[in-house]
Design a protein around this motif. Structure first.
Motif, PDB file in Angstrom:
ATOM      1  N   GLN A  68       0.807  -1.229   0.000  1.00  0.00           N
ATOM      2  CA  GLN A  68       0.000   0.000   0.000  1.00  0.00           C
ATOM      3  C   GLN A  68       0.836   1.273   0.000  1.00  0.00           C
ATOM      4  O   GLN A  68       0.296   2.364  -0.049  1.00  0.00           O
ATOM      5  CB  GLN A  68      -1.022   0.004   1.154  1.00  0.00           C
ATOM      6  CG  GLN A  68      -0.469  -0.145   2.550  1.00  0.00           C
ATOM      7  CD  GLN A  68      -0.336  -1.587   2.975  1.00  0.00           C
ATOM      8  OE1 GLN A  68       0.682  -2.221   2.675  1.00  0.00           O
ATOM      9  NE2 GLN A  68      -1.328  -2.116   3.658  1.00  0.00           N
ATOM     10  N   LYS A  69       2.140   1.108  -0.011  1.00  0.00           N
ATOM     11  CA  LYS A  69       3.018   2.275  -0.061  1.00  0.00           C
ATOM     12  C   LYS A  69       3.250   2.745  -1.501  1.00  0.00           C
ATOM     13  O   LYS A  69       3.219   1.944  -2.417  1.00  0.00           O
ATOM     14  CB  LYS A  69       4.351   1.951   0.611  1.00  0.00           C
ATOM     15  CG  LYS A  69       4.217   1.610   2.075  1.00  0.00           C
ATOM     16  CD  LYS A  69       5.534   1.094   2.631  1.00  0.00           C
ATOM     17  CE  LYS A  69       5.333   0.488   4.015  1.00  0.00           C
ATOM     18  NZ  LYS A  69       6.524  -0.278   4.454  1.00  0.00           N
ATOM     19  N   ARG A  70       3.490   4.032  -1.649  1.00  0.00           N
ATOM     20  CA  ARG A  70       3.822   4.573  -2.974  1.00  0.00           C
ATOM     21  C   ARG A  70       5.132   5.324  -2.870  1.00  0.00           C
ATOM     22  O   ARG A  70       5.137   6.551  -2.890  1.00  0.00           O
ATOM     23  CB  ARG A  70       2.723   5.520  -3.454  1.00  0.00           C
ATOM     24  CG  ARG A  70       1.293   4.964  -3.388  1.00  0.00           C
ATOM     25  CD  ARG A  70       1.078   3.894  -4.433  1.00  0.00           C
ATOM     26  NE  ARG A  70       1.657   4.254  -5.716  1.00  0.00           N
ATOM     27  CZ  ARG A  70       1.056   5.039  -6.605  1.00  0.00           C
ATOM     28  NH1 ARG A  70      -0.129   5.525  -6.380  1.00  0.00           N
ATOM     29  NH2 ARG A  70       1.638   5.314  -7.746  1.00  0.00           N
ATOM     30  N   PRO A  71       6.250   4.631  -2.761  1.00  0.00           N
ATOM     31  CA  PRO A  71       7.529   5.301  -2.512  1.00  0.00           C
ATOM     32  C   PRO A  71       7.826   6.397  -3.538  1.00  0.00           C
ATOM     33  O   PRO A  71       7.543   6.244  -4.722  1.00  0.00           O
ATOM     34  CB  PRO A  71       8.549   4.162  -2.606  1.00  0.00           C
ATOM     35  CG  PRO A  71       7.840   3.036  -3.253  1.00  0.00           C
ATOM     36  CD  PRO A  71       6.402   3.188  -2.935  1.00  0.00           C
ATOM     37  N   VAL A  72       8.385   7.468  -3.037  1.00  0.00           N
ATOM     38  CA  VAL A  72       8.667   8.632  -3.869  1.00  0.00           C
ATOM     39  C   VAL A  72      10.125   8.560  -4.316  1.00  0.00           C
ATOM     40  O   VAL A  72      11.024   8.337  -3.508  1.00  0.00           O
ATOM     41  CB  VAL A  72       8.431   9.931  -3.083  1.00  0.00           C
ATOM     42  CG1 VAL A  72       8.662  11.138  -3.970  1.00  0.00           C
ATOM     43  CG2 VAL A  72       7.023   9.940  -2.501  1.00  0.00           C
ATOM     44  N   HIS A  73      10.328   8.769  -5.610  1.00  0.00           N
ATOM     45  CA  HIS A  73      11.665   8.644  -6.191  1.00  0.00           C
ATOM     46  C   HIS A  73      12.066   9.955  -6.856  1.00  0.00           C
ATOM     47  O   HIS A  73      11.298  10.539  -7.616  1.00  0.00           O
ATOM     48  CB  HIS A  73      11.668   7.500  -7.212  1.00  0.00           C
ATOM     49  CG  HIS A  73      12.972   7.330  -7.922  1.00  0.00           C
ATOM     50  ND1 HIS A  73      14.057   6.710  -7.338  1.00  0.00           N
ATOM     51  CD2 HIS A  73      13.370   7.708  -9.158  1.00  0.00           C
ATOM     52  CE1 HIS A  73      15.067   6.713  -8.197  1.00  0.00           C
ATOM     53  NE2 HIS A  73      14.675   7.321  -9.309  1.00  0.00           N
ATOM     54  N   LEU A  74      13.264  10.405  -6.564  1.00  0.00           N
ATOM     55  CA  LEU A  74      13.769  11.639  -7.149  1.00  0.00           C
ATOM     56  C   LEU A  74      14.123  11.457  -8.621  1.00  0.00           C
ATOM     57  O   LEU A  74      14.778  10.490  -8.995  1.00  0.00           O
ATOM     58  CB  LEU A  74      15.020  12.072  -6.373  1.00  0.00           C
ATOM     59  CG  LEU A  74      15.669  13.381  -6.803  1.00  0.00           C
ATOM     60  CD1 LEU A  74      14.752  14.541  -6.489  1.00  0.00           C
ATOM     61  CD2 LEU A  74      17.004  13.552  -6.101  1.00  0.00           C
ATOM     62  N   GLU A  75      13.710  12.415  -9.436  1.00  0.00           N
ATOM     63  CA  GLU A  75      14.094  12.441 -10.851  1.00  0.00           C
ATOM     64  C   GLU A  75      14.864  13.732 -11.093  1.00  0.00           C
ATOM     65  O   GLU A  75      14.326  14.826 -10.974  1.00  0.00           O
ATOM     66  CB  GLU A  75      12.858  12.410 -11.754  1.00  0.00           C
ATOM     67  CG  GLU A  75      12.015  11.162 -11.633  1.00  0.00           C
ATOM     68  CD  GLU A  75      12.675   9.937 -12.280  1.00  0.00           C
ATOM     69  OE1 GLU A  75      13.656  10.127 -13.035  1.00  0.00           O
ATOM     70  OE2 GLU A  75      12.212   8.823 -12.013  1.00  0.00           O
ATOM     71  N   ALA A  76      16.119  13.612 -11.446  1.00  0.00           N
ATOM     72  CA  ALA A  76      16.990  14.793 -11.435  1.00  0.00           C
ATOM     73  C   ALA A  76      16.967  15.604 -12.727  1.00  0.00           C
ATOM     74  O   ALA A  76      17.397  16.745 -12.744  1.00  0.00           O
ATOM     75  CB  ALA A  76      18.410  14.377 -11.118  1.00  0.00           C
TER      76      ALA A  76
END
Lengths: 117, 117
Positions: A68-76
């Motif tokens: 149920q998590k939606r991990p946030v990922h950096l896009e540079a």
DNA sequence: AGTATATATAACTGAATAGTTTTGTACTGG
DNA sequence: CCAGTACAAAACTATTCAGTTATATATACT
């Protein structure tokens, strides 16, 4: 998205301290969940979700899925673009840019120390 | 102004294409009057004056006085600061930064060609 | 099936934004 | 002094923003 609209969205996303803090945290810690991101702020979870939406619209973050998590990922990449925009004009502003010179020099040093990787 | 507030103001000022165009013009042409700045835009003079106020609040421009004219002058330091903010995170984002690498390399070239000045 | 967890969506509020038109102010030059 | 020029300020409007609370959705756990 038009080039100018991308810059609009990216600069706008960066104009809020909460959003900059989120990016900084992602840079330090890698992917983080929404709850974890929200924790240090005196702000509700939906408020953070909204900030994430702004960042996502600017292409600055993407979202994964882990149960149920939606991990946030950096896009540079958008950051590279706005940095590019800024540096582009540097040739004209050169005289006033001693501080940037210092930063660039420091960066060069770091890279030398780290080895060509 | 607090450091974070300065970044807020600068990024916000940069988030509008009209304001970026104004800065670009000032970079190219040096000091320009309000009327001259307004001319290329499909926008009233007061609208431009408002944009200038935003830029001024961020410290990105200052105003002179020449008879009834108030020439607009570019101030680059806030741009150096935000560029610094962006570059600071580069160590973390490095892998995704090929495009920025290109820009930096191009910049180094330009400086070499121009001679150490 | 039923509860708990993680997140998103909706509906609302107040403040800020970006533009307008109209009016005021400061300076210049005949 | 008076007309014109360059700009700023005021008052208004529509949109966007950043936050809230309450509710809905999706997945997991037992």
């Amino acid at each position: 998205m038009a080039d100018t609209a991308r810059l609009d969205a990216t600069f706008h996303a960066l104009s809020d301290p909460t959003r900059r803090a989120i990016l900084a945290r992602l840079a330090r810690e890698g992917d983080v969940t929404v709850m974890d991101l929200a924790e240090p702020f005196a702000m509700s979870q939906p408020a953070i979700s909204k900030h994430l939406k702004v960042l996502e619209k600017a292409g600055l973050v993407s979202r994964g899925r882990d149960a149920q998590k939606r991990p946030v990922h950096l896009e540079a990449q958008p950051l590279a673009e706005v940095t590019g925009w800024l540096i582009e004009y540097r040739k004209y502003w050169q005289a006033q840019f001693e501080r940037l010179d210092d930063l660039l020099e420091e960066l060069q040093q770091l890279e030398k120390l780290a080895g060509k990787n």
